[in-house]
Design a protein around this motif. Structure first.
Motif, PDB file in Angstrom:
ATOM      1  N   GLU A  72       0.842  -1.192   0.000  1.00 34.99           N
ATOM      2  CA  GLU A  72       0.000   0.000   0.000  1.00 34.99           C
ATOM      3  C   GLU A  72       0.877   1.241   0.000  1.00 34.99           C
ATOM      4  O   GLU A  72       1.702   1.406   0.875  1.00 34.99           O
ATOM      5  N   GLY A  73       0.723   2.098  -0.985  1.00 33.95           N
ATOM      6  CA  GLY A  73       1.523   3.313  -1.031  1.00 33.95           C
ATOM      7  C   GLY A  73       2.810   3.176  -1.832  1.00 33.95           C
ATOM      8  O   GLY A  73       3.621   4.088  -1.856  1.00 33.95           O
ATOM      9  N   TYR A  85      21.225   8.575  -2.038  1.00 40.53           N
ATOM     10  CA  TYR A  85      21.422   9.908  -1.443  1.00 40.53           C
ATOM     11  C   TYR A  85      22.560   9.976  -0.423  1.00 40.53           C
ATOM     12  O   TYR A  85      23.365  10.913  -0.469  1.00 40.53           O
ATOM     13  N   LEU A  89      25.564  12.622  -0.933  1.00 41.55           N
ATOM     14  CA  LEU A  89      25.855  13.693   0.021  1.00 41.55           C
ATOM     15  C   LEU A  89      27.264  13.541   0.594  1.00 41.55           C
ATOM     16  O   LEU A  89      27.988  14.528   0.774  1.00 41.55           O
ATOM     17  N   MET A  92      29.771  14.593  -1.970  1.00 47.75           N
ATOM     18  CA  MET A  92      29.743  16.051  -2.120  1.00 47.75           C
ATOM     19  C   MET A  92      30.483  16.708  -0.974  1.00 47.75           C
ATOM     20  O   MET A  92      31.249  17.659  -1.161  1.00 47.75           O
ATOM     21  N   LEU A 103      34.414  20.476  -6.121  1.00 51.77           N
ATOM     22  CA  LEU A 103      32.990  20.162  -6.032  1.00 51.77           C
ATOM     23  C   LEU A 103      32.286  20.360  -7.375  1.00 51.77           C
ATOM     24  O   LEU A 103      31.400  19.600  -7.749  1.00 51.77           O
ATOM     25  N   GLN A 104      32.709  21.346  -8.113  1.00 51.62           N
ATOM     26  CA  GLN A 104      32.062  21.643  -9.392  1.00 51.62           C
ATOM     27  C   GLN A 104      32.189  20.497 -10.377  1.00 51.62           C
ATOM     28  O   GLN A 104      31.308  20.275 -11.192  1.00 51.62           O
ATOM     29  N   ILE A 108      26.895  14.007  -9.535  1.00 55.57           N
ATOM     30  CA  ILE A 108      26.300  13.015  -8.623  1.00 55.57           C
ATOM     31  C   ILE A 108      25.193  12.200  -9.271  1.00 55.57           C
ATOM     32  O   ILE A 108      24.600  11.328  -8.648  1.00 55.57           O
ATOM     33  N   PHE A 109      24.890  12.473 -10.522  1.00 56.27           N
ATOM     34  CA  PHE A 109      23.840  11.701 -11.177  1.00 56.27           C
ATOM     35  C   PHE A 109      24.433  10.803 -12.251  1.00 56.27           C
ATOM     36  O   PHE A 109      24.200  10.974 -13.434  1.00 56.27           O
ATOM     37  N   ASP A 143      -2.009   1.235  -5.323  1.00 56.76           N
ATOM     38  CA  ASP A 143      -3.144   2.100  -5.643  1.00 56.76           C
ATOM     39  C   ASP A 143      -3.207   2.385  -7.150  1.00 56.76           C
ATOM     40  O   ASP A 143      -2.383   1.915  -7.915  1.00 56.76           O
TER      41      ASP A 143
ATOM     42  N   ARG B 154      -2.966   7.077   0.243  1.00 57.99           N
ATOM     43  CA  ARG B 154      -2.519   6.135   1.259  1.00 57.99           C
ATOM     44  C   ARG B 154      -1.520   6.789   2.192  1.00 57.99           C
ATOM     45  O   ARG B 154      -0.920   7.785   1.848  1.00 57.99           O
ATOM     46  N   ASN B 155      -1.327   6.171   3.299  1.00 60.53           N
ATOM     47  CA  ASN B 155      -0.467   6.751   4.317  1.00 60.53           C
ATOM     48  C   ASN B 155       0.962   6.963   3.895  1.00 60.53           C
ATOM     49  O   ASN B 155       1.609   7.868   4.373  1.00 60.53           O
ATOM     50  N   ARG B 156       1.498   6.087   3.047  1.00 59.85           N
ATOM     51  CA  ARG B 156       2.932   6.167   2.804  1.00 59.85           C
ATOM     52  C   ARG B 156       3.348   7.328   1.922  1.00 59.85           C
ATOM     53  O   ARG B 156       4.500   7.680   1.858  1.00 59.85           O
ATOM     54  N   ARG B 157       2.405   7.874   1.196  1.00 61.59           N
ATOM     55  CA  ARG B 157       2.805   8.996   0.335  1.00 61.59           C
ATOM     56  C   ARG B 157       3.140  10.200   1.188  1.00 61.59           C
ATOM     57  O   ARG B 157       2.576  10.419   2.234  1.00 61.59           O
ATOM     58  N   ARG B 170      15.534  13.557  -1.871  1.00 66.75           N
ATOM     59  CA  ARG B 170      15.374  13.748  -3.315  1.00 66.75           C
ATOM     60  C   ARG B 170      15.420  15.228  -3.681  1.00 66.75           C
ATOM     61  O   ARG B 170      16.076  15.636  -4.622  1.00 66.75           O
ATOM     62  N   TRP B 172      16.579  17.651  -1.753  1.00 66.78           N
ATOM     63  CA  TRP B 172      17.791  18.285  -1.257  1.00 66.78           C
ATOM     64  C   TRP B 172      18.929  18.180  -2.257  1.00 66.78           C
ATOM     65  O   TRP B 172      19.645  19.154  -2.494  1.00 66.78           O
ATOM     66  N   THR B 173      19.098  17.014  -2.877  1.00 65.57           N
ATOM     67  CA  THR B 173      20.225  16.882  -3.798  1.00 65.57           C
ATOM     68  C   THR B 173      19.999  17.660  -5.081  1.00 65.57           C
ATOM     69  O   THR B 173      20.907  17.829  -5.861  1.00 65.57           O
ATOM     70  N   ARG B 174      18.775  18.112  -5.264  1.00 64.68           N
ATOM     71  CA  ARG B 174      18.526  18.869  -6.483  1.00 64.68           C
ATOM     72  C   ARG B 174      18.491  20.381  -6.273  1.00 64.68           C
ATOM     73  O   ARG B 174      18.418  21.130  -7.231  1.00 64.68           O
ATOM     74  N   GLN B 177      22.903  22.018  -7.169  1.00 68.49           N
ATOM     75  CA  GLN B 177      23.884  20.955  -7.215  1.00 68.49           C
ATOM     76  C   GLN B 177      25.270  21.428  -6.821  1.00 68.49           C
ATOM     77  O   GLN B 177      26.082  20.682  -6.331  1.00 68.49           O
ATOM     78  N   GLY B 178      25.486  22.677  -6.995  1.00 69.42           N
ATOM     79  CA  GLY B 178      26.802  23.216  -6.634  1.00 69.42           C
ATOM     80  C   GLY B 178      27.092  23.052  -5.163  1.00 69.42           C
ATOM     81  O   GLY B 178      28.098  22.487  -4.770  1.00 69.42           O
ATOM     82  N   CYS B 179      26.151  23.492  -4.336  1.00 72.28           N
ATOM     83  CA  CYS B 179      26.429  23.432  -2.906  1.00 72.28           C
ATOM     84  C   CYS B 179      25.161  23.223  -2.100  1.00 72.28           C
ATOM     85  O   CYS B 179      24.738  24.088  -1.350  1.00 72.28           O
ATOM     86  N   PRO B 180      24.566  22.055  -2.239  1.00 66.58           N
ATOM     87  CA  PRO B 180      23.286  21.858  -1.557  1.00 66.58           C
ATOM     88  C   PRO B 180      23.407  21.752  -0.053  1.00 66.58           C
ATOM     89  O   PRO B 180      22.466  21.962   0.668  1.00 66.58           O
ATOM     90  N   LEU B 181      24.593  21.402   0.424  1.00 62.31           N
ATOM     91  CA  LEU B 181      24.714  21.126   1.847  1.00 62.31           C
ATOM     92  C   LEU B 181      24.534  22.361   2.706  1.00 62.31           C
ATOM     93  O   LEU B 181      24.239  22.266   3.881  1.00 62.31           O
ATOM     94  N   ASN B 182      24.724  23.505   2.092  1.00 57.90           N
ATOM     95  CA  ASN B 182      24.581  24.714   2.887  1.00 57.90           C
ATOM     96  C   ASN B 182      23.199  25.328   2.773  1.00 57.90           C
ATOM     97  O   ASN B 182      22.943  26.378   3.323  1.00 57.90           O
TER      98      ASN B 182
END
Lengths: 306, 369
Positions: A72-73, A85, A89, A92, A103-104, A108-109, A143, B154-157, B170, B172-174, B177-182
């Motif tokens: 479900e879901g 991920y 991370l 990175m 970094l540039q 990552i994909f 679903d 449903r609950n999981r969405r 998902r 966050w990494t987008r 891309q240069g510097c997502p951590l900050n």
């Protein structure tokens, strides 16, 4: 086409050799699925052997079984692919510590960071090995959105990952969908598939299954067990016993050294057959006695013979 | 001869359609392809090929078997002498032709669409107790369609959230891309629909004319919406939520019909509501519960008890809706004792005598959930 699927007779005999007792209609449906390259939708009560068929087919074809268990879901990410991920991370961060410039240049994909889930696995599998058997189990738990997504994938057998490009299957896997019939599936998905309902086995079929799965079982006992379970399935229980329950019960009776059935024994071992309290409450001593005497009568008059 | 067989298949498909089994042109093409592959030398293989491509519901199997025996036993010759290659060629030609041909010429549309708008409209307005079996089928389809309005995610969405326990990797990494951590960390949370629907349906003698329709409706609701609890009552209450596991509404109704006849002999609404509240004590609270009572209000119990139980129900529900089939009659006034006692506690008092009024009621419920 795989040599093992070249005709209905060959399929029927291969299934039998691998311990799966099936009627000819099911073998014909599998033959059609392989010839027409269409998925098969197997519907039936829980415990009739829908999932088992896919496993046996994989053995017969000596192909890999790729299993997608629906829940479900479930969404397309769980079925298709996911990016790793934590690894992304981490890398990175490591690059960032090396300096801005480093970094540039990190992408990552790429395929290194891609986690393949069953559907993508099935699409890519055909390249280096024989086409796998793709089992999409219990599709009725998912679903409608997931069904629509699945329809898309099953139609073309190609997906496009935005960052990497389009991935196309070189050869189509044999796709088997199973459903317990708890809800009505979408018409479009049903149209895409061949449909087959797997019913509970007849007593003679179940006897063959029992003798194959529990070798050395006393023939008389096995016959009685199969007839009893067949009669039990005529009652309106919340959950009727499946084939696995019959096998469990037979093994329990053997372990207890029992050769003939009586009502007290059946009550004591009823937990092997019925798994809900409301069913066990209804399954009282007097009912069991009635069933056993009915069976004895039928056997006596020769109707119950296999 | 190949053309003759495909012509016969077309005729057979027409018969299926007339019997109420839905077959569209894509299924028919698949059927022809399947027959070309399997051949006609073995009758059981031929039957299986036709069935696997044309029938998609286990419930249609008996009807298919009957029609198949009737049609193909009287036309044995096409089965005996058919050139398979010829059939395959014709199938390819047919496929090409069909892709350009409008569907109407084949007469293979959905039979439900065959009904002109006015006929469906008439059935929707007809009082439920006067519907024939054929019309019941239409009613069932309508109920299934309506019940889908109640279905929720449903609950999981997950949905986006400003803060929470789950990080949305998902996104966050987008982000950059240069510097997502900050950047600001995006979160996500469960898209939980907290509302629960509780249904109490009166199946006593006075409601007998309507109860089978309500059972179909409740079955459809139970299939679409998981957070629903259903109980049937007359002189006592029985929780039937688990019965929705059955895939066939007729079996569901048959199972319950024996129990229903055993209960006939008056209606004790107050007592039943009390018992219902006791059954659902753990799940029913004023923040999330929407209660639906389907009854004509004829009560043979004490009105004092009914009053007290309505007070309790009011305290435990966010909204109370009462569906009364008698409201369909414009001359009806809620004058009976039970209805008069209960009415002050009810938020929405709605008619439930035909499909149209039920669809209005369901739309109302879906806005509340």
């Amino acid at each position: 086409m795989n040599q093992e699927l070249r005709s209905v007779d060959v399929i029927a005999s291969s299934l039998l050799e691998n311990g799966y007792i099936a009627d000819r209609a099911l073998a014909t449906t599998i033959y059609l699925a392989a010839s027409l390259e269409k998925p098969v939708l197997l519907e039936g009560e829980p415990g009739v052997g829908k999932t088992q068929l896919a496993c046996v087919l994989a053995d017969v074809l000596q192909a890999r079984l790729i299993r997608l268990q629906c829940f479900e879901g479930i969404d397309s990410y769980s079925a298709l692919y996911e990016w790793n991920y934590p690894k992304q991370l981490m890398d990175m961060k490591l690059r960032e510590l090396q300096g801005e410039g480093a970094l540039q240049t990190l992408d990552i994909f790429t395929a290194d960071y891609l986690l393949k889930r069953p559907l993508l696995d099935a699409i890519q599998a055909g390249r280096d090995e024989s086409p796998p058997v793709l089992l999409i189990d219990e599709i009725d738990r998912a679903d409608e959105e997931f069904e629509a997504f699945l329809l898309e994938v099953l139609s073309d057998f190609q997906i496009s990952i935005p960052e990497l490009g389009t991935v196309k299957a070189t050869s189509r896997p044999l796709v088997i969908l199973t459903s317990n019939g708890t809800r009505e599936l979408h018409g479009a998905l049903k149209r895409r598939c061949l449909y087959h309902w797997i019913d509970y086995p007849t007593p003679s079929q179940e006897l063959a299954i029992l003798e194959a799965r529990v070798p050395g079982i006393n023939h008389q006992l096995a016959t009685k067990v199969c007839h009893f379970v067949d009669k039990l399935r005529e009652e309106s229980f919340y959950k009727k016993p499946g084939i696995a329950e019959t096998i469990d019960w037979a093994e329990a009776l053997i372990a207890l050294g029992i050769v003939s059935l009586d009502s007290h024994l059946v009550t004591a071992t009823a937990g092997c057959l019925l798994k809900y309290k409301r069913d066990l409450d209804v399954f009282g001593l007097d009912k069991i006695e009635l069933m056993l005497s009915d069976l004895a009568e039928r056997e006596g008059s020769g109707e119950g013979g296999l | 001869m190949g053309m003759a067989l495909s012509h016969h298949l077309q005729q057979f498909v027409r018969q299926l359609k007339e019997a109420g089994i839905v077959v569209d042109s894509s299924r028919w093409i698949d059927c022809c392809r399947a027959v070309a592959v399997v051949g006609v030398s073995r009758r059981d293989d031929f039957k299986c090929a036709v069935r696997a491509t044309l029938i998609a519901d286990h419930g249609d199997y008996p009807l298919f078997d009957q029609l198949f025996e009737r049609y193909w036993s009287s036309r044995a010759s096409p089965l005996l002498i058919v050139d398979q290659e010829l059939l395959a060629e014709n199938t390819a030609a047919l496929e090409g032709a069909l892709s350009h041909e409008p569907i109407e010429h084949l007469g293979l549309e959905n039979p439900a669409r065959d009904c002109s708008y006015s006929q469906l409209d008439i059935v929707r307005r007809k009082d439920l107790s006067t519907l024939s079996s054929q019309e019941l089928l239409m009613a069932q389809q309508e109920f299934a369609r309506l019940a889908k309005l109640l279905a929720r995610d449903r609950n999981r969405r997950r949905v986006a959230a400003k803060k929470g326990r789950e990080v949305d990797f998902r996104k966050w990494t987008r982000v950059r891309q240069g510097c997502p951590l900050n950047s600001v960390i995006p979160y996500r949370r469960r898209n939980r629909n907290k509302s629960r629907l509780f249904v109490l349906c009166d199946i006593s003698g006075s409601m007998e004319r309507y109860s089978r329709f309500f059972l179909h409706l409740l079955y459809a609701m139970g299939q679409s919406f998981h957070q629903v609890s259903v109980a049937l009552f007359a002189t006592r209450v029985e929780d039937v939520t688990l019965e929705f596991g059955r895939s066939n509404p007729e079996e569901f109704r048959r199972r319950l019909s024996d129990e229903i006849t055993a209960w006939s002999g008056g209606t004790k609404i107050g007592h039943s509501i009390d018992a219902f509240l006791a059954l659902n004590a753990d799940r029913m609270n004023a923040a999330t519960a929407v209660t639906l009572v389907i009854s004509d209000g004829w009560d043979t119990g004490e009105s004092e008890l009914l009053h007290r139980s309505m007070v309790s129900l009011r305290r435990r529900s966010r909204k109370i809706l009462w569906l009364n089939p008698l409201l369909g009659d414009s001359r009806y006034q809620p004058l009976c004792r039970g209805m008069v006692t209960a009415l002050p506690f009810v938020d929405e008092f709605l008619p439930a005598h035909n499909i149209e009024s039920l669809s209005t009621a369901i739309r109302k419920i879906s806005t509340l959930l």
